[in-house]
Design a protein around this motif. Structure first.
Motif, PDB file in Angstrom:
ATOM      1  N   ASP A  11       0.851  -1.194   0.000  1.00 16.47           N
ATOM      2  CA  ASP A  11       0.000   0.000   0.000  1.00 16.47           C
ATOM      3  C   ASP A  11       0.892   1.252   0.000  1.00 16.47           C
ATOM      4  OD1 ASP A  11      -1.790   2.014   0.438  1.00 16.47           O
ATOM      5  OD2 ASP A  11      -2.851   1.000   2.071  1.00 16.47           O
ATOM      6  N   ASN A  12       0.692   2.127  -0.998  1.00 14.59           N
ATOM      7  CA  ASN A  12       1.510   3.347  -1.099  1.00 14.59           C
ATOM      8  C   ASN A  12       1.212   4.356   0.012  1.00 14.59           C
ATOM      9  OD1 ASN A  12       2.423   2.285  -3.502  1.00 14.59           O
ATOM     10  ND2 ASN A  12       2.375   4.255  -4.558  1.00 14.59           N
TER      11      ASN A  12
ATOM     12  N   LEU B 273       6.861  10.427  -2.043  1.00 13.90           N
ATOM     13  CA  LEU B 273       5.990   9.237  -1.971  1.00 13.90           C
ATOM     14  C   LEU B 273       4.884   9.284  -3.015  1.00 13.90           C
ATOM     15  CD1 LEU B 273       5.690   8.649   1.867  1.00 13.90           C
ATOM     16  CD2 LEU B 273       6.316   6.909   0.188  1.00 13.90           C
ATOM     17  N   SER B 274       4.532  10.498  -3.477  1.00 10.94           N
ATOM     18  CA  SER B 274       3.443  10.536  -4.468  1.00 10.94           C
ATOM     19  C   SER B 274       3.951  10.720  -5.898  1.00 10.94           C
ATOM     20  CB  SER B 274       2.388  11.575  -4.079  1.00 10.94           C
ATOM     21  OG  SER B 274       3.012  12.770  -3.729  1.00 10.94           O
ATOM     22  N   ILE B 275       5.247  10.459  -6.138  1.00  8.83           N
ATOM     23  CA  ILE B 275       5.762  10.480  -7.517  1.00  8.83           C
ATOM     24  C   ILE B 275       5.041   9.381  -8.319  1.00  8.83           C
ATOM     25  CG2 ILE B 275       7.815  10.044  -8.956  1.00  8.83           C
ATOM     26  CD1 ILE B 275       9.516  11.279  -6.748  1.00  8.83           C
ATOM     27  N   PRO B 276       4.587   9.706  -9.546  1.00 10.71           N
ATOM     28  CA  PRO B 276       3.906   8.679 -10.357  1.00 10.71           C
ATOM     29  C   PRO B 276       4.808   7.455 -10.575  1.00 10.71           C
ATOM     30  CG  PRO B 276       3.813  10.844 -11.426  1.00 10.71           C
ATOM     31  CD  PRO B 276       4.710  10.994 -10.258  1.00 10.71           C
ATOM     32  N   GLN B 277       4.195   6.314 -10.775  1.00  9.08           N
ATOM     33  CA  GLN B 277       4.906   5.059 -11.064  1.00  9.08           C
ATOM     34  C   GLN B 277       5.853   4.657  -9.933  1.00  9.08           C
ATOM     35  OE1 GLN B 277       2.718   4.801 -13.753  1.00  9.08           O
ATOM     36  NE2 GLN B 277       4.307   3.546 -14.658  1.00  9.08           N
ATOM     37  N   THR B 278       5.480   5.001  -8.711  1.00  9.79           N
ATOM     38  CA  THR B 278       6.286   4.608  -7.549  1.00  9.79           C
ATOM     39  C   THR B 278       5.561   3.497  -6.805  1.00  9.79           C
ATOM     40  OG1 THR B 278       7.295   6.772  -7.232  1.00  9.79           O
ATOM     41  CG2 THR B 278       7.096   5.411  -5.287  1.00  9.79           C
TER      42      THR B 278
ATOM     43  N   TYR C  15      11.446  -0.358   4.565  1.00  9.74           N
ATOM     44  CA  TYR C  15      10.730   0.085   3.364  1.00  9.74           C
ATOM     45  C   TYR C  15      11.637  -0.078   2.161  1.00  9.74           C
ATOM     46  CZ  TYR C  15      13.501   4.403   3.479  1.00  9.74           C
ATOM     47  OH  TYR C  15      14.543   5.290   3.478  1.00  9.74           O
ATOM     48  N   ALA C  16      11.010  -0.181   1.001  1.00  9.29           N
ATOM     49  CA  ALA C  16      11.756  -0.244  -0.260  1.00  9.29           C
ATOM     50  C   ALA C  16      10.896   0.446  -1.313  1.00  9.29           C
ATOM     51  CB  ALA C  16      12.022  -1.695  -0.654  1.00  9.29           C
ATOM     52  N   ILE C  17      11.534   1.306  -2.116  1.00 10.97           N
ATOM     53  CA  ILE C  17      10.804   2.098  -3.116  1.00 10.97           C
ATOM     54  C   ILE C  17      11.265   1.687  -4.506  1.00 10.97           C
ATOM     55  CG2 ILE C  17      10.213   4.433  -3.896  1.00 10.97           C
ATOM     56  CD1 ILE C  17       9.505   4.049  -0.946  1.00 10.97           C
ATOM     57  N   GLU C  18      10.302   1.349  -5.356  1.00 10.95           N
ATOM     58  CA  GLU C  18      10.608   0.971  -6.739  1.00 10.95           C
ATOM     59  C   GLU C  18       9.999   1.995  -7.692  1.00 10.95           C
ATOM     60  OE1 GLU C  18       8.847  -2.750  -7.991  1.00 10.95           O
ATOM     61  OE2 GLU C  18       9.163  -2.206 -10.091  1.00 10.95           O
TER      62      GLU C  18
ATOM     63  N   ALA D  23       9.225   8.075 -15.220  1.00 12.49           N
ATOM     64  CA  ALA D  23       9.640   7.323 -16.405  1.00 12.49           C
ATOM     65  C   ALA D  23      10.837   6.420 -16.121  1.00 12.49           C
ATOM     66  CB  ALA D  23       9.989   8.301 -17.521  1.00 12.49           C
ATOM     67  N   ASP D  24      11.482   6.612 -14.985  1.00  9.75           N
ATOM     68  CA  ASP D  24      12.734   5.901 -14.717  1.00  9.75           C
ATOM     69  C   ASP D  24      12.592   4.869 -13.594  1.00  9.75           C
ATOM     70  OD1 ASP D  24      14.103   7.517 -16.563  1.00  9.75           O
ATOM     71  OD2 ASP D  24      14.261   9.107 -15.062  1.00  9.75           O
TER      72      ASP D  24
END
Ligand code: COA
Length: 363
Positions: free
Chosen positions: A155-156, A185-190, A205-208, A212-213
């Protein structure tokens, strides 16, 4: 033709429109959502454009970062979103803009400038060199970890305070606010992966991904090694395909733990680095050596060369880019075969510097 100059506040939408058309053709979001701190109105003075008759022709942005590390507090000018309109390329616009960003980085007391690119030769002409270290691990297969009482989530909606608490425990990190963490945390595609203690505390925590990157790349993480390993195992099982974790070279315990699993380890560079205030950086480095009891470190800039070494074991370095590698690595002081063994041992106490930039700060 006018510029390089900063855009006016009223021009920001037009600049973003130019960048979105040039760099984010297929994206449904604005580039400003990917780099919320670089494209905020309070970083407007670090954006540079060349414009003609109301149209933006070329752009780059610089974001100053304060990076804390055990020995040195760095000020780093990160440069990104470098682009010239197709019809106006090859006229020196990007070169002018980047030189102006470097001038501004120097004036703002940055030690170095850094950028991420695959146009190595283009930036080498302006004195950048691939330097610093990054270790990445492709997690090839599912793996087991010792049983651990954690609850995992994808869950984001995670409190930025909880992420920030673990982020602040890193030995090398940039100075960030909780508000900035909220924006990241609210960057698109995160994708946000988390592990929770039974008492509801965030354990890891781990962020993917990041706009675009970095899809398929974990570029930010935090928590103790055992809890991170459990989270990484959960992510592998969730994805049902390999993914990559990016680590600083100094994360030795995590690197050791990952190496026991079915992974492919790769050594890379942190980015392309250029020295912008050598004397200031040298003073910080010499202070760090003195704090380790090494008072006779020599690190001097002369008109056409640098002098570097300890005591009488000194070496002349003719290129600034060689100096960058000696300070930020990758470098093997023994393998170089130029310094005495005892000098190499002393140099290795501080060098290469533990510089690291977490994924959310890259632009
Ligand atoms: C790369 C880019 C920013 C250069 O902008 P520009 O205004 O044309 O740059 P300049 O005119 O200052 O410099 C052009 C020089 O760089 C060289 N160059 C361009 N692309 C290059 C590349 N991929 N590798 C090496 N050199 C390159 C050109 O050959 C030219 O050299 P010359 O002056 O000897 O003919 C532009 O081509 C562009 O916008 N590309 C698409 C976006 C992009 O890739 N951005 C980089 C993100 S890091």
């Amino acid at each position: 033709m006018e510029g390089p100059r900063s855009p006016l506040e009223a021009e920001l939408p037009q600049v973003l429109d130019f960048l979105n058309k040039k760099l984010r053709t297929d994206a449904s979001w604005s580039i400003a959502a990917e780099y919320p701190t670089a494209f905020s109105s309070n970083n407007l003075h670090n954006m540079r454009i060349i414009a003609d008759e109301g149209s933006v022709l070329s752009h780059a942005v610089m974001k100053p970062l304060i990076i804390k590390s055990p020995h040195v507090i760095f000020k780093v000018g990160a440069i990104g979103s470098v682009v010239t309109d197709d019809q106006h390329q090859g006229q020196g616009y990007s070169t002018q803009i980047i030189k102006d960003c470097l001038k501004s980085a120097t004036e703002q007391s940055c030690d170095i400038a850094i950028l991420w690119t695959d146009l190595f030769d283009f930036y080498r002409r302006m004195g950048f060199e691939l330097a610093g270290s990054e270790v990445s691990f492709v997690i090839e297969e599912n793996f087991d970890v010792p049983p651990i009482n954690l609850r995992f989530s994808t869950d984001n909606k995670v409190s930025p305070d909880a992420i920030y608490r673990l982020y602040a425990a890193h030995s090398v990190n940039s100075v960030r606010t909780i508000e900035e963490t909220r924006k990241f945390l609210s960057i698109p595609q995160t994708k946000v992966y988390t592990a929770w203690e039974p008492n509801g505390q965030l354990a890891a925590y781990a962020i993917e991904g990041k706009g675009a990157d970095l899809g398929g790349y974990i570029h930010e993480w935090g928590g103790s090694v055992s809890k991170l390993m459990a989270l990484f195992a959960f992510i592998r099982a969730q994805k049902d395909q390999p993914y990559t974790i990016i680590c600083p070279r100094h994360a030795t315990n995590l690197i050791q733990a990952l190496q026991t699993k079915d992974v492919t380890m790769n050594h890379g560079y942190l980015g392309m680095i250029k020295l912008v205030n050598f004397d200031q950086l040298a003073a910080k480095i010499k202070r760090a050596f003195r704090a380790e009891g090494i008072a006779d470190i020599v690190l001097e800039k002369h008109p056409n060369h640098f002098v570097f070494g300890v005591g009488q074991d000194l070496y002349t370095i003719n290129n600034e880019t060689d100096m960058v590698r000696l300070l930020f690595g990758p470098v093997d002081f023994r393998g170089l075969g130029i310094f005495k063994e005892e000098t190499a041992i002393k140099l290795e106490k501080i060098l290469p510097l533990n510089l690291w930039i977490w994924g959310w700060d890259s632009i």
